[in-house]
Design an enzyme around this catalytic site. Structure first.
Site, short mmCIF file in Angstrom:
data_model
loop_
_atom_site.label_atom_id
_atom_site.label_comp_id
_atom_site.label_asym_id
_atom_site.label_seq_id
_atom_site.Cartn_x
_atom_site.Cartn_y
_atom_site.Cartn_z
N HIS A 185 0.77 -1.24 0.06
CA HIS A 185 0.15 -0.01 -0.01
C HIS A 185 1.05 1.31 -0.06
O HIS A 185 1.78 1.37 0.78
CB HIS A 185 -0.87 -0.05 1.14
CG HIS A 185 -2.12 1.09 1.30
ND1 HIS A 185 -3.24 0.86 0.69
CD2 HIS A 185 -1.93 2.32 1.54
CE1 HIS A 185 -3.76 2.08 0.72
NE2 HIS A 185 -3.04 2.95 1.16
N ASP B 104 -14.61 4.39 7.61
CA ASP B 104 -13.55 5.01 6.86
C ASP B 104 -13.93 5.83 5.76
O ASP B 104 -13.87 7.05 5.45
CB ASP B 104 -12.29 4.12 6.30
CG ASP B 104 -11.44 4.89 5.68
OD1 ASP B 104 -10.74 5.84 6.42
OD2 ASP B 104 -11.30 4.96 4.38
N ARG C 287 -13.18 14.19 6.56
CA ARG C 287 -11.85 14.79 6.89
C ARG C 287 -11.60 15.58 5.74
O ARG C 287 -11.04 16.70 5.76
CB ARG C 287 -11.10 13.70 6.96
CG ARG C 287 -11.07 13.05 8.39
CD ARG C 287 -10.29 11.83 8.54
NE ARG C 287 -8.84 11.97 8.14
CZ ARG C 287 -7.96 11.05 7.46
NH1 ARG C 287 -8.61 10.07 7.07
NH2 ARG C 287 -6.83 11.20 7.36
N SER D 63 -7.04 5.36 9.00
CA SER D 63 -7.76 5.18 7.89
C SER D 63 -6.99 3.93 6.95
O SER D 63 -7.84 2.93 6.35
CB SER D 63 -7.54 6.56 7.13
OG SER D 63 -8.02 6.23 5.61
N LYS E 119 -8.23 -0.37 6.61
CA LYS E 119 -8.54 -0.97 5.38
C LYS E 119 -7.57 -2.26 5.13
O LYS E 119 -7.87 -3.47 4.61
CB LYS E 119 -8.48 -0.08 4.38
CG LYS E 119 -9.59 0.66 4.21
CD LYS E 119 -9.49 1.77 3.26
CE LYS E 119 -8.55 3.10 3.51
NZ LYS E 119 -8.60 4.07 2.79
N1 URA Z 1 -5.05 7.24 2.18
C1 URA Z 1 -6.13 7.02 2.86
O1 URA Z 1 -6.43 5.62 2.66
N2 URA Z 1 -6.39 7.37 4.01
C2 URA Z 1 -5.89 8.54 4.39
O2 URA Z 1 -6.22 9.03 5.58
C3 URA Z 1 -4.68 8.98 3.56
C4 URA Z 1 -4.15 8.37 2.53
#
Ligand code: URA
Ligand code: CA
Length: 434
Positions: free
Chosen positions: A82, A161, A168, A183, A187
């Site tokens: 990621h 999220d 946000r 966040s 995931k």
């Molecule tokens: N990517 C994400 O999935 N969440 C964030 O808060 C910032 C980048």
């Protein structure tokens, strides 16, 4: 428990308990707590911060807000990758086939473009026919057959999220270490892989603009992953200029194909190979990064990596011939050369604005309902430190709709700072955290 008490507590810089964090996440997802109170709490968190325990509790509360993916139908160690987001960061399209061709397994759920950053799903969908919505059974079958599949999120994964990120985004509370860590890691933990390699971006095109903040974010995410029982490592890498040369969906797919074919070098290839080598070691395929890297070079040279990408495309209903003939990808009506207006050296780039340039050309969304044009974007010809002469081509713009063309050219030229000396040399890799 009352949400107003939690807002005041955090405003004063006090620590929230696990019960309190569960309370506000559950209440927000169920709709019992309104946006305005969560906005206020987010701003208090933004200024007062959260410690490691609070951030871990936040992450786990978010994971528990929805479904978890079960990847047990895929036999072997699945390693996820990621990136925290950047410009011309096409690494997933390269890393997935590299790891698969070298013997590893990648079962990845990716996202769409966010703000100025590109999204893997949008890049994949530039390939004619390719379908990013696959059933879990088919997803497992594809990974079991060719070692790699990249799809969109399925089911009700981390609804907390989805709601929090959207809030946000419009309340100025994105770039906070704990909120980003929660966040991303929620995931990752919900999507079923066994181990995780993170690429934390730092610089003018990243959410974290300095090394200190990026290292802090990387450390936080590694600790959360490890606490949750999933071995996690993080690289901190540069985003002070676009990582690759291509910005825009089909163009980025072309650059990925050229790298997999061994026809294109550069920072994007270096970072992709490094990430792949770390994934192969974490997955237990090779004992050392050196051995993994030797195999990676071999699968690029012998065509196996490119073949894997073609197999994945075919199994996801796409036209696999694109790996041999990139002319089959969508192409723009016009190519416009953007030229330097002065002699000198490229000293710096405003990479966030350079991401916006591609958005203005139609490569991304400025509102949710926008339709992405896969063909448009630009191919960058220069990097920081390069010397330029007036009239040299800085980039080729691939254009269909000319509505925002003038604005995008102006923003692009403003984003590239040309000065009298090469400026400070920038690193590509800042740190590795495990
Ligand atoms: N990517 C994400 O999935 N969440 C964030 O808060 C910032 C980048
Ligand atoms: Ca115009």
């Amino acid at each position: 428990m009352r949400i107003i008490d939690l807002i005041i507590k955090k405003k004063r810089g006090e620590v929230l308990s696990r019960e309190e964090i569960n309370f506000f996440i559950d209440g927000y997802v169920s709709g019992d707590i309104p946006d305005y109170q969560i906005s206020s709490l987010l701003m208090a968190i933004y200024f007062q911060g959260m410690n490691k325990q609070e951030t871990t509790d936040l992450t786990m509360a978010m994971v528990d807000s929805g479904d978890k993916v079960d990847l047990s139908a895929i036999k072997g160690i699945k390693v996820d990758k990621h990136s925290t987001g950047g410009v011309a960061d096409t690494a997933t399209l390269i890393v997935g086939p590299l790891v698969a061709a070298a013997g590893g397994l990648v079962a990845k759920m990716s996202g769409r473009g966010l703000g100025h950053t590109g999204g893997t799903l949008d890049k994949l969908e530039s390939i004619p026919g390719l379908n990013i919505s696959q059933s879990m059974e088919r997803f497992a079958e594809i990974v079991n057959t060719c070692g790699v599949s990249v799809i969109g999120q399925t089911g009700n994964l981390v609804p907390a999220d989805k709601k929090l990120y959207a809030l946000r985004d419009v309340t100025g509370t994105v770039d906070n270490v704990s909120l980003i860590a929660g966040s991303i890691m929620s995931k990752k933990l919900a999507s079923g892989s066994d181990k995780i390699v993170l690429d934390v971006k730092m610089g003018s095109g990243a959410f974290m603009k300095d090394v200190h903040g990026a290292v802090e974010l990387a450390r936080m995410m590694v600790d959360i992953g490890t606490l949750a029982g999933k071995e996690t490592i993080a690289l901190v890498t540069d985003m002070n200029q676009p990582l690759g040369n291509a910005v825009g969906n089909a163009l980025e797919a072309i650059e990925a194909i050229e790298i997999l074919a061994g026809k294109h070098e550069g920072d994007l290839k270096v970072v992709s190979c490094l990430l792949a080598s770390k994934m192969l070691v974490l997955g237990g395929i090779f004992p050392t990064e050196e051995k993994a890297m030797a195999k990676i070079n071999q699968v690029i040279e012998n065509g196996e990596a490119l073949k894997r990408f073609g197999q994945m495309i075919e199994m996801q209903d796409g036209d696999s011939e694109v790996v041999n003939n990139t002319d089959l990808l969508p192409s723009a009506e016009k190519i416009i050369e953007i030229k330097a207006e002065a002699d000198g050296f490229i000293q710096a780039m405003n990479t966030e604005d350079m991401g916006m340039v591609a958005l203005l050309l139609g490569a991304g969304r400025t509102k949710k309902t926008d339709i992405v044009d896969p063909a448009v974007g630009y191919w960058l010809k220069k990097r920081i430190g390069d010397s330029v002469k007036k009239g040299d081509i800085l980039a080729d713009f691939y254009v269909n709709d000319e509505k925002n063309l003038d604005e995008s050219i102006e923003l692009f030229k403003k984003s590239i700072i040309i000065g009298n000396n090469p400026g400070k040399k920038i690193n590509l890799i800042y740190d590795t955290i495990s």
